[in-house]
Motif scaffolding. Structure first.
Motif, PDB file in Angstrom:
ATOM      1  N   VAL A  22      16.033  11.969  -2.400  1.00  0.00           N
ATOM      2  CA  VAL A  22      15.151  10.842  -2.104  1.00  0.00           C
ATOM      3  C   VAL A  22      13.958  10.941  -3.052  1.00  0.00           C
ATOM      4  N   PHE A  23      13.820   9.953  -3.934  1.00  0.00           N
ATOM      5  CA  PHE A  23      12.712   9.911  -4.892  1.00  0.00           C
ATOM      6  C   PHE A  23      11.585   9.090  -4.268  1.00  0.00           C
ATOM      7  N   LEU A  24      10.474   9.741  -3.988  1.00  0.00           N
ATOM      8  CA  LEU A  24       9.347   9.102  -3.314  1.00  0.00           C
ATOM      9  C   LEU A  24       8.249   8.795  -4.321  1.00  0.00           C
ATOM     10  N   VAL A  25       7.809   7.531  -4.330  1.00  0.00           N
ATOM     11  CA  VAL A  25       6.809   7.101  -5.311  1.00  0.00           C
ATOM     12  C   VAL A  25       5.679   6.380  -4.587  1.00  0.00           C
ATOM     13  N   ASP A  26       4.460   6.963  -4.643  1.00  0.00           N
ATOM     14  CA  ASP A  26       3.304   6.345  -3.993  1.00  0.00           C
ATOM     15  C   ASP A  26       2.052   6.941  -4.614  1.00  0.00           C
ATOM     16  N   ASP A  27       1.056   6.120  -4.829  1.00  0.00           N
ATOM     17  CA  ASP A  27      -0.186   6.630  -5.404  1.00  0.00           C
ATOM     18  C   ASP A  27      -1.116   7.210  -4.340  1.00  0.00           C
ATOM     19  N   HIS A  28      -0.698   7.180  -3.088  1.00  0.00           N
ATOM     20  CA  HIS A  28      -1.479   7.783  -2.002  1.00  0.00           C
ATOM     21  C   HIS A  28      -0.818   9.101  -1.587  1.00  0.00           C
ATOM     22  N   VAL A  67      15.505   5.527  -3.975  1.00  0.00           N
ATOM     23  CA  VAL A  67      14.086   5.544  -4.355  1.00  0.00           C
ATOM     24  C   VAL A  67      13.304   4.824  -3.269  1.00  0.00           C
ATOM     25  N   VAL A  68      12.223   5.443  -2.813  1.00  0.00           N
ATOM     26  CA  VAL A  68      11.299   4.796  -1.875  1.00  0.00           C
ATOM     27  C   VAL A  68       9.972   4.654  -2.606  1.00  0.00           C
ATOM     28  N   ALA A  69       9.533   3.425  -2.819  1.00  0.00           N
ATOM     29  CA  ALA A  69       8.337   3.184  -3.626  1.00  0.00           C
ATOM     30  C   ALA A  69       7.377   2.231  -2.937  1.00  0.00           C
ATOM     31  N   ASP A  70       6.099   2.500  -3.098  1.00  0.00           N
ATOM     32  CA  ASP A  70       5.071   1.590  -2.595  1.00  0.00           C
ATOM     33  C   ASP A  70       5.141   0.291  -3.400  1.00  0.00           C
ATOM     34  N   LEU A  71       4.942  -0.823  -2.728  1.00  0.00           N
ATOM     35  CA  LEU A  71       4.971  -2.105  -3.429  1.00  0.00           C
ATOM     36  C   LEU A  71       3.792  -2.253  -4.369  1.00  0.00           C
ATOM     37  N   ARG A  72       2.603  -1.868  -3.897  1.00  0.00           N
ATOM     38  CA  ARG A  72       1.376  -2.080  -4.669  1.00  0.00           C
ATOM     39  C   ARG A  72       0.865  -0.748  -5.207  1.00  0.00           C
ATOM     40  N   MET A  73       0.993  -0.574  -6.521  1.00  0.00           N
ATOM     41  CA  MET A  73       0.489   0.629  -7.186  1.00  0.00           C
ATOM     42  C   MET A  73      -0.293   0.201  -8.425  1.00  0.00           C
ATOM     43  N   VAL A  97       8.002  -0.131   0.167  1.00  0.00           N
ATOM     44  CA  VAL A  97       7.112   0.060   1.312  1.00  0.00           C
ATOM     45  C   VAL A  97       5.780  -0.611   1.013  1.00  0.00           C
ATOM     46  N   THR A  98       5.244  -1.346   1.984  1.00  0.00           N
ATOM     47  CA  THR A  98       3.971  -2.019   1.751  1.00  0.00           C
ATOM     48  C   THR A  98       3.179  -2.172   3.041  1.00  0.00           C
ATOM     49  N   GLY A  99       1.878  -2.226   2.887  1.00  0.00           N
ATOM     50  CA  GLY A  99       1.000  -2.548   3.999  1.00  0.00           C
ATOM     51  C   GLY A  99       0.571  -3.986   3.922  1.00  0.00           C
ATOM     52  N   GLU A 119       7.421  -2.396   6.179  1.00  0.00           N
ATOM     53  CA  GLU A 119       5.960  -2.383   6.201  1.00  0.00           C
ATOM     54  C   GLU A 119       5.445  -1.047   6.706  1.00  0.00           C
ATOM     55  N   LYS A 120       4.332  -0.603   6.161  1.00  0.00           N
ATOM     56  CA  LYS A 120       3.710   0.630   6.623  1.00  0.00           C
ATOM     57  C   LYS A 120       3.325   0.463   8.091  1.00  0.00           C
ATOM     58  N   GLY A 121       3.404   1.589   8.789  1.00  0.00           N
ATOM     59  CA  GLY A 121       3.256   1.540  10.231  1.00  0.00           C
ATOM     60  C   GLY A 121       4.591   1.847  10.893  1.00  0.00           C
ATOM     61  N   PHE A 122       5.668   1.890  10.062  1.00  0.00           N
ATOM     62  CA  PHE A 122       6.991   2.261  10.557  1.00  0.00           C
ATOM     63  C   PHE A 122       6.965   3.715  11.020  1.00  0.00           C
ATOM     64  N   ASP A 123       7.876   4.044  11.944  1.00  0.00           N
ATOM     65  CA  ASP A 123       7.968   5.424  12.411  1.00  0.00           C
ATOM     66  C   ASP A 123       9.045   6.175  11.633  1.00  0.00           C
ATOM     67  N   SER A 124       9.179   7.456  11.918  1.00  0.00           N
ATOM     68  CA  SER A 124      10.118   8.291  11.154  1.00  0.00           C
ATOM     69  C   SER A 124      11.565   7.849  11.376  1.00  0.00           C
ATOM     70  N   VAL A 125      11.882   7.371  12.586  1.00  0.00           N
ATOM     71  CA  VAL A 125      13.257   6.940  12.873  1.00  0.00           C
ATOM     72  C   VAL A 125      13.625   5.740  12.010  1.00  0.00           C
TER      73      VAL A 125
END
Length: 225
Positions: A22-28, A67-73, A97-99, A119-125
């Motif tokens: 799982v490739f995770l991409v986020d600036d946070h 790949v899991v990536a933030d929408l806004r970077m 993923v986006t807020g 959308e952000k706010g999702f849980d782990s499940v």
């Protein structure tokens, strides 16, 4: 009566390939850490990137997973990342993923080929469910592409005339019909059939039909007029 597949029927696509990542991409960093912990708890290998351009430098066409990536970077958006991956024939699924989700972003993402949009706010499940579905999709596509490539490679070993015979055999035509269609003797048609089965390592027309389906080629005869 149709012939039954033998123990020597062709076997393709047995390579299970590498373990998915799982490739995770986020600036946070906090978001990255949270998603990474969820993935690791679910048993997935991960690679994390704070910049999507770093991912583009690191990933290759043989990558398996998602790949899991933030929408806004800051430098490029998740949508732009997916577009650049598509340009490089990186078929690994992308989850955005986006807020700041909205209908237009969702529509654009899916039209562009993004696998999922959450959308952000999702849980782990919810998160792991999306990741698992994306990985299964990637593994199915990878397996199908591997089988198709191997089947087509086998079919490249036969001659043009044998290819004509293959298509007629696959359409259920008997040797006498093939001989008439191709204006050759039944004996010659039989020799072509034997040669085809030897080159393709198959025993009967059922195996041949399965091989053609795996190669995803048209079964329409291409007989010269």
């Amino acid at each position: 009566m149709h012939p039954q597949p033998s123990d020597h029927a062709f076997e393709l696509g047995r390579d299970e390939g590498p373990e998915p990542t799982v490739f995770l991409v986020d600036d946070h960093e906090v978001e990255l850490d949270l998603m990474q912990r969820w993935c690791q708890r679910a048993g997935f290998d991960t690679q994390i990137f704070g910049d999507p351009l770093e991912l583009l430098e690191a990933i290759d066409v043989d990558a398996v997973g998602c790949v899991v990536a933030d929408l806004r970077m800051p430098r490029i958006s998740g949508l732009e990342l997916q577009a650049k991956m598509a340009q490089r024939d990186l078929v690994i699924p992308v989850i955005l993923v986006t807020g700041h989700g909205d209908a237009e972003n969702c529509r654009t993402a899916f039209q562009q080929g993004v696998f999922d949009f959450i959308e952000k706010g999702f849980d782990s499940v919810q998160f792991i469910d999306s990741v698992e579905r994306a990985i299964r999709k990637n593994q199915r596509e990878r397996f199908r592409h591997q089988v198709r490539r191997e089947a087509r490679s086998l079919l490249e070993t036969i001659s043009k005339r044998e290819h004509e015979v293959v298509l007629l055999l696959a359409n259920g035509m008997p040797l006498k019909g093939i001989a008439h269609e191709l204006k050759i003797s039944v004996q010659t048609a039989s020799k072509h059939r034997s040669s085809i089965f030897t080159k393709l390592n198959i025993d009967n027309e059922v195996d041949l039909y399965k091989l053609l389906l795996a190669a995803e080629v048209s079964l329409e005869p291409e007989v010269e007029q």
